[in-house]
Design a protein around this motif. Sequence first.
Motif, PDB file in Angstrom:
ATOM      1  N   ALA A 190       0.834  -1.200   0.000  1.00  0.00           N
ATOM      2  CA  ALA A 190       0.000   0.000   0.000  1.00  0.00           C
ATOM      3  C   ALA A 190       0.871   1.254   0.000  1.00  0.00           C
ATOM      4  CB  ALA A 190      -0.930   0.000   1.214  1.00  0.00           C
ATOM      5  N   GLN A 191       1.936   1.222   0.791  1.00  0.00           N
ATOM      6  CA  GLN A 191       2.824   2.378   0.846  1.00  0.00           C
ATOM      7  C   GLN A 191       3.382   2.709  -0.539  1.00  0.00           C
ATOM      8  OE1 GLN A 191       6.454   1.822   3.050  1.00  0.00           O
ATOM      9  NE2 GLN A 191       6.879   4.015   3.183  1.00  0.00           N
ATOM     10  N   VAL A 232       0.683   4.171  -2.827  1.00  0.00           N
ATOM     11  CA  VAL A 232       0.375   5.573  -2.506  1.00  0.00           C
ATOM     12  C   VAL A 232       1.497   6.472  -3.012  1.00  0.00           C
ATOM     13  CG1 VAL A 232       0.161   7.206  -0.584  1.00  0.00           C
ATOM     14  CG2 VAL A 232      -1.115   5.061  -0.546  1.00  0.00           C
ATOM     15  N   THR A 269      -1.644  11.588  -2.319  1.00  0.00           N
ATOM     16  CA  THR A 269      -2.069  11.729  -0.932  1.00  0.00           C
ATOM     17  C   THR A 269      -0.893  11.789   0.030  1.00  0.00           C
ATOM     18  OG1 THR A 269      -3.866  10.256  -1.571  1.00  0.00           O
ATOM     19  CG2 THR A 269      -3.598  10.708   0.780  1.00  0.00           C
ATOM     20  N   VAL A 322       0.397  11.414   3.806  1.00  0.00           N
ATOM     21  CA  VAL A 322      -0.132  10.669   4.947  1.00  0.00           C
ATOM     22  C   VAL A 322       0.515  11.192   6.230  1.00  0.00           C
ATOM     23  CG1 VAL A 322      -0.432   8.388   5.977  1.00  0.00           C
ATOM     24  CG2 VAL A 322      -0.423   8.641   3.480  1.00  0.00           C
ATOM     25  N   THR A 368       4.905   9.663   3.729  1.00  0.00           N
ATOM     26  CA  THR A 368       4.303   9.544   5.052  1.00  0.00           C
ATOM     27  C   THR A 368       5.132  10.314   6.078  1.00  0.00           C
ATOM     28  OG1 THR A 368       3.421   7.358   4.513  1.00  0.00           O
ATOM     29  CG2 THR A 368       3.645   7.892   6.846  1.00  0.00           C
ATOM     30  N   LEU A 373      -4.881   3.775   3.974  1.00  0.00           N
ATOM     31  CA  LEU A 373      -4.134   3.849   2.716  1.00  0.00           C
ATOM     32  C   LEU A 373      -4.957   3.257   1.579  1.00  0.00           C
ATOM     33  CD1 LEU A 373      -0.450   2.906   3.725  1.00  0.00           C
ATOM     34  CD2 LEU A 373      -1.484   5.159   3.495  1.00  0.00           C
ATOM     35  N   LYS A 374      -5.604   2.142   1.885  1.00  0.00           N
ATOM     36  CA  LYS A 374      -6.421   1.503   0.839  1.00  0.00           C
ATOM     37  C   LYS A 374      -7.571   2.417   0.411  1.00  0.00           C
ATOM     38  CE  LYS A 374      -5.564  -3.419   1.410  1.00  0.00           C
ATOM     39  NZ  LYS A 374      -6.042  -4.650   2.057  1.00  0.00           N
TER      40      LYS A 374
END
Lengths: 492, 492
Positions: A31-32, A35, A41, A43, A102, A232-233
């Motif tokens: 997921a990281q 993203v 996005t 985070v 992030t 994240l999803k």
Amino acid sequence: MFASLSQQVEPMDEERLERAVSRLRADLLDAQYSVLEQARTPVVVLIAGIAGAGRGRVVNTLNEWMDPRHIRTSAFGPRDEAERQRPHMWRYWQALPSRGRTAIIFEGWYTEAIDARVNRRIKRHAFWHTLHEIQRFERMLAMEGAVVLKFWLHLDADRQRAHFRELERDRATRWRVTAEDWRAHRQHKRICKVAEEAIRMSDTVHAPWHLIDASDLGQAQLAVGKVILKALKTALSGQRRTAAPALPPLVVPSEQPAQPARVVTKPMSKHDYEPELEHLQGRLNMLLRHPAFARRSLAVVFEGMDAAGKGGAIRRITHALDARNYRVHPVAAPTEHERRYPWLWRFWRDVPRDGRVALFDRSWYGRVLVERVEGFAAEPDWSRAYEEINAFEQEWTEHGIIVCKFWLEVSADEQLRRFNERGRRRFKRFKITPEDWRNRERWGDYLPAVQDMLARTHTERAPWAVVVADDKYRARLAILESLCERLESELQ
Amino acid sequence: MFASLSQQVEPMDEERLERAVSRLRADLLDAQYSVLEQARTPVVVLIAGIAGAGRGRVVNTLNEWMDPRHIRTSAFGPRDEAERQRPHMWRYWQALPSRGRTAIIFEGWYTEAIDARVNRRIKRHAFWHTLHEIQRFERMLAMEGAVVLKFWLHLDADRQRAHFRELERDRATRWRVTAEDWRAHRQHKRICKVAEEAIRMSDTVHAPWHLIDASDLGQAQLAVGKVILKALKTALSGQRRTAAPALPPLVVPSEQPAQPARVVTKPMSKHDYEPELEHLQGRLNMLLRHPAFARRSLAVVFEGMDAAGKGGAIRRITHALDARNYRVHPVAAPTEHERRYPWLWRFWRDVPRDGRVALFDRSWYGRVLVERVEGFAAEPDWSRAYEEINAFEQEWTEHGIIVCKFWLEVSADEQLRRFNERGRRRFKRFKITPEDWRNRERWGDYLPAVQDMLARTHTERAPWAVVVADDKYRARLAILESLCERLESELQ
């Protein structure tokens, strides 16, 4: 609020935990990277909580689980020279992540504000002002597309002490416990009180809080990781920008939730009950004639599943009151007319004036119970209701109204027994309808709604009391006693 | 903020006004009935403003123009017994309209808060807290589907006095002027200051303010009516619920806006200019060496159309400064990297630390100027930028940064002359690009953006100074002098 966490978490078996972690790590990493690739996005993960709860360990673990090259971790202690020479929020702006990346914020804007308030360096209004500024800052982040995740790692005072003692016992870990930590332990109650206020005022749809029971660190870390993965999803699916976001549960359930031990006692006999009831009714009556009550008022909320005994409890209270001074408000679905106004409007008509008592048989909490479960209110509408209810009750309490809220907890078995009994006894037959049976089938849907309600709206000024109501006599006495105690502390 | 209203409104010819009113009345009535029939949108109209500005007359007129049977007008004075015995917002909840109906709030929640602050019954943080609560209340109304329209009717001190005097001269109207009114007149400056803060903190997308110049009551009423009509029409079309709403202009233009008289003076001669320049530069240099400045800092913003003389003015300032203590930040479009952060992020990097000066050649105002006009920022994004900028500057000023903002106003003719000159002079040729010519063509699009910017972001702590810049010499001296005066008042 924190009370809803204070069940002993069952230790999870080692092997199962490890399996869950390794699955989570792989998913988080995927997921990281996604993203990051999308580069849309930013985070922001904020880790706060009680000293000794393992905040630092969680930060380290997240850096292990995810690719640390794309994470920027910032820890904030007392301000240095460069920070003091610039505006308050400057150092936090420097820590913001760019799109796709992030940032982990350790001891960030909340810790600073809570600490200042705990040590009385700022007054109440200044504290609120800071929280409003934080809210504005976080709303700005959300508007700019950021995912903001805030975690509060909680330990109760006993477990905090036990944890420090254990570290001190071992020479290898003794250095970990500082004078600061013990000071935080002595202030545990005040810290919780201030933190609760901060969390309540900043638990918003665009930047929700997640309360984590940290008594088992392994499970706590797993819980944090899962929340991040889910966020994240959602960000990847792009839902956040289109649909109205919903508020996630405030309390993150641990992997193996403890079963609250239901104390099974022998039912109380009528013989023991009656003198006790009369005694408490007398005490309540005296309290309401206290001169200080002339400038205060009392609002009592009763919520609970069908047949939990709300009506009976209310009657035992009104027997203690002067008929001129109280009103009982049975609350049903809003009428056609009431639906034409903001949803809280109808409850504003029933504010008790000074010296009066208002008893609510069901209440504004219907919004986050039946209206949520049955879909009478849309998700964005019931999601914002928690904030609205807290604000509403704060306005009442600021005026001097004493707000008491009782959740009557009845077991499914006892409910069934009472339903059957009502069906049999003729004069009680009107009390049971097909709808009651239908609601009973949705019991499982009500449980998370009840948990959310208790967690999100249990405030210092308007606390919930959860009353085990399988034994009617005990429940009524508990309610009366709780009312008397609250009045005594408010009127002194 | 109010400064942008203080142009003398030309009286409108009687007949034209009457025609406009009768057209408006018919349209308003139609819209009112349609909204009523739809029974979806409650309408809240709040009338506040300066004593003597005609607030009561406006309320009466609205009741005449629309069908008063579907309007509920509530006036709020000092609290009576019933109101004192209930929470603060209770009386305002009682005044709320049901869906389809209209409530006119005369002297409502703002007047009460402003009055308490003007008379120092509440402190600054408590005042802010009240404003935050009001914001929450209005957000709730908007979430529930209401249209909230807030009007501030303004009169400057001179016109207020003239108005009261005129009423006192006539025996028939003398009773209209009370001791209260004269007290309000003596407090005019403080009332404006407090009101400005209140308006700035509560001018939101879901409940925007409308500033109305009330020096001509007929036109003011027409302006109020038109805003209401427009809002009703938008509500009827259902746009509010679907599209992100945009912020309307804060200042409602009067029907016949006065043309600001441009003072045409003889250009200043270099001979007169130079000694004056040197004198001011010396004064500025001394001020920045003042011991108190070591704990303060200075941020100066220069905005203006192309060729307004921003660079030249900045150079005249830097000549007075020690090179170690200042930085000039030329601001262009954000880079690819900067676009990955919240839009204000790049300006947070350039905060001057204590004792330093930051000069911004263009600034964060690009968001509401070029980005708005050219469509680089979407409407919901630039709409929220006014609030964000005000919050941003407040954070800077709260830290002790002195924020000065200059809008260099150049006429279209003078700009053309400078463009041509630049084209001719070789060493200045790099300063003129095809883009400059293109921007010039959009001159007309920039004017409302500039007016909005000045109205919405001219705050007491970070005021705009509008400098007529057709004469470079005069403009530079005016800027230097303004800076010196500001520093003197801040450092004393």
